[in-house]
Scaffold this active site. Structure first.
Site, PDB file in Angstrom:
ATOM      1  N   THR A  69       0.818  -1.217   0.000  1.00  0.00           N
ATOM      2  CA  THR A  69       0.000   0.000   0.000  1.00  0.00           C
ATOM      3  C   THR A  69       0.850   1.264   0.000  1.00  0.00           C
ATOM      4  O   THR A  69       0.484   2.263  -0.627  1.00  0.00           O
ATOM      5  CB  THR A  69      -0.926  -0.004   1.243  1.00  0.00           C
TER       6      THR A  69
ATOM      7  N   ASP B 243       1.746  -6.388  -4.744  1.00  0.00           N
ATOM      8  CA  ASP B 243       0.885  -6.514  -3.569  1.00  0.00           C
ATOM      9  C   ASP B 243       1.471  -7.688  -2.788  1.00  0.00           C
ATOM     10  O   ASP B 243       1.839  -8.705  -3.378  1.00  0.00           O
ATOM     11  CB  ASP B 243      -0.554  -6.823  -3.997  1.00  0.00           C
TER      12      ASP B 243
ATOM     13  N   THR C 249       1.516  -4.878   3.974  1.00  0.00           N
ATOM     14  CA  THR C 249       1.312  -5.348   5.345  1.00  0.00           C
ATOM     15  C   THR C 249       0.737  -6.764   5.401  1.00  0.00           C
ATOM     16  O   THR C 249       0.937  -7.469   6.385  1.00  0.00           O
ATOM     17  CB  THR C 249       0.351  -4.404   6.098  1.00  0.00           C
TER      18      THR C 249
ATOM     19  N   THR D   5       2.551 -10.335  14.173  1.00  0.00           N
ATOM     20  CA  THR D   5       1.434 -10.751  13.345  1.00  0.00           C
ATOM     21  C   THR D   5       0.596  -9.511  13.020  1.00  0.00           C
ATOM     22  O   THR D   5       0.573  -8.555  13.807  1.00  0.00           O
ATOM     23  CB  THR D   5       0.609 -11.853  14.075  1.00  0.00           C
TER      24      THR D   5
ATOM     25  N   GLN E  81      -4.304 -21.773  17.640  1.00  0.00           N
ATOM     26  CA  GLN E  81      -5.053 -20.714  16.939  1.00  0.00           C
ATOM     27  C   GLN E  81      -5.161 -19.455  17.794  1.00  0.00           C
ATOM     28  O   GLN E  81      -5.606 -18.418  17.318  1.00  0.00           O
ATOM     29  CB  GLN E  81      -6.458 -21.227  16.570  1.00  0.00           C
ATOM     30  N   CYS E  82      -4.745 -19.567  19.086  1.00  0.00           N
ATOM     31  CA  CYS E  82      -4.825 -18.402  19.973  1.00  0.00           C
ATOM     32  C   CYS E  82      -3.674 -17.434  19.699  1.00  0.00           C
ATOM     33  O   CYS E  82      -2.586 -17.851  19.299  1.00  0.00           O
ATOM     34  CB  CYS E  82      -4.736 -18.832  21.431  1.00  0.00           C
TER      35      CYS E  82
END
Ligand code: ASP
Length: 385
Positions: free
Chosen positions: A52, A105, A137, A213, A324-325
């Site tokens: 971006t 991108d 990002t 993340t 997944q946490c």
């Protein structure tokens, strides 16, 4: 046979960099502010890969049309001037023949581009004091994680940044992010501590890339590292907590841009069947899987599910269990629902992010056997766990 996507290695002749003395940086010197810069000029390589930050509407007459990556000239038209004391070179990503492969991108960036970035850094390693990678990002944390493994004995900062708004947008976040990244990469001029690792500099936080993340598609603080403290705070001034930053290595830098085969990510979900999982764990050419399990590393106790996973590990696939946490990690012995995975031969991924797990497993499988990947996966190699 897995396909080799990139094969290339580099070793530096230079020894480690010196540590600058001070901790804090109070912004670019404005007229009359009198901030003392280190006498030496510092040279920073800015690698523009897309994202971006350098995008513009695809229809120049319609600001609402989809954003597409624009060229380096567009980026430089809006970029802040190189700050005093820092000389920069701005390069774009090129392939093995020197042909441009971007800007992209970041959804289009993958292992081949990670190798090209590692190669670009290695080629400029001796002539530059730090590196800024301008990147989209969306997959920045994957690229940052991958570079942390591909760049061995890194003694110079590699700072990834980008923005939520294009650099051409008024009052966007691009110029500040770019300026902060340059300040950290150009530590010799700004007097900031040396950060000899791959980091993400975004909004008001400095993060270890293989702990980071993407947490927001819109907020200025687009990234966080829920399982590791932030390395620094950015804003009017930059504060870096040196005690959290990796120490400079004793050995010479080398880059191993060798990635072969593919690693896939499989997420468990309520209702998943053994038959479905069996198909997902049997993809052509895939040697390794990152398994995103529930909570502290749990899976359905259904015999079919466990049998599908055990069948894949028996077939030589390396399966790494991550949660997944966002916070905490895998403890496969804690519940019966996790114990089944342990018995099925699944490797403990601890507190790895999905980005770091994918990058680490890809790198381990490219540089060693499945057996060595299994044994090295739970060992911290780059501060990732
Ligand atoms: N789609 C963009 C990219 O990742 C998003 C961004 O840069 O913020 O390239």
């Amino acid at each position: 046979m897995p396909t080799t996507v990139c094969r290339w290695a580099f070793r530096s002749s230079a020894s480690r960099s010196t540590r600058p003395p001070s901790w804090k940086w109070d912004g670019w010197p404005r007229r009359g502010r009198g901030i003392a810069l280190a006498a030496a000029q510092t040279r920073v390589l800015v690698l523009y890969t897309g994202g971006t930050i350098g995008m513009a509407p695809c229809d120049p007459g319609d600001p609402a049309s989809p954003l597409v990556p624009a060229g380096r000239d567009h980026l430089l038209r809006f970029a802040p001037n190189p700050p005093a004391g820092i000389a920069w070179d701005v390069a774009e990503l090129t392939d093995g023949n020197g042909d441009p492969v971007g800007p992209l991108d970041s959804s289009d960036i993958g292992p081949r581009h990670w190798c090209l970035m590692a190669r670009a850094i290695a080629q400029a390693y001796d002539s530059h004091d730090g590196f800024v990678i301008l990147h989209g990002t969306d997959t920045m944390a994957y690229t940052g994680s991958a570079l942390s493994f591909l760049l061995d004995n890194l003694a110079k900062p590699v700072v990834l940044t980008g923005s939520q708004r294009p650099i051409s947008a008024k009052d966007g976040d691009a110029a500040a992010n770019f300026g902060n990244a340059l300040a950290i990469a150009g530590h010799r001029a700004t007097g900031l501590p040396l950060v000899p690792e791959v980091v993400i500099c975004f909004g008001d936080v400095l993060l270890r890339a293989n702990r980071a993340t993407k947490v927001s598609t819109t907020a200025a603080r687009g990234f966080d590292s829920p399982n590791y403290p932030r390395l620094g705070r950015l804003g009017g001034r930059i504060d870096i907590d040196r005690s959290l930053v990796l120490s400079p290595p004793e050995r010479a830098f080398s880059a191993h841009a060798i990635l072969s085969g593919t690693v896939a990510v499989v997420s468990l979900y309520p209702g998943v069947t053994g038959a479905d999982l069996g198909r997902m764990l049997d993809l052509d050419g895939v040697d390794g899987y990152v398994l995103r399990s529930f909570g502290s590393g749990n899976a359905p106790t259904d015999r079919g599910v466990i049998a599908a996973i055990a069948g894949a590990t028996a077939a030589g696939k390396v399966i790494v269990n991550i949660t997944q946490c966002l916070e905490g990690g895998v403890e496969m012995g804690l519940y019966q629902a996790g114990h089944g995975l342990l018995e099925a031969g699944v490797v403990d991924g601890g507190r790895l992010t999905v980005e770091a797990a994918l990058a680490k497993l890809t790198w381990l499988l490219a540089t060693g056997s499945a057996e060595s990947a299994r044994s090295r996966m739970p060992i911290p190699l780059r501060g990732e766990m």
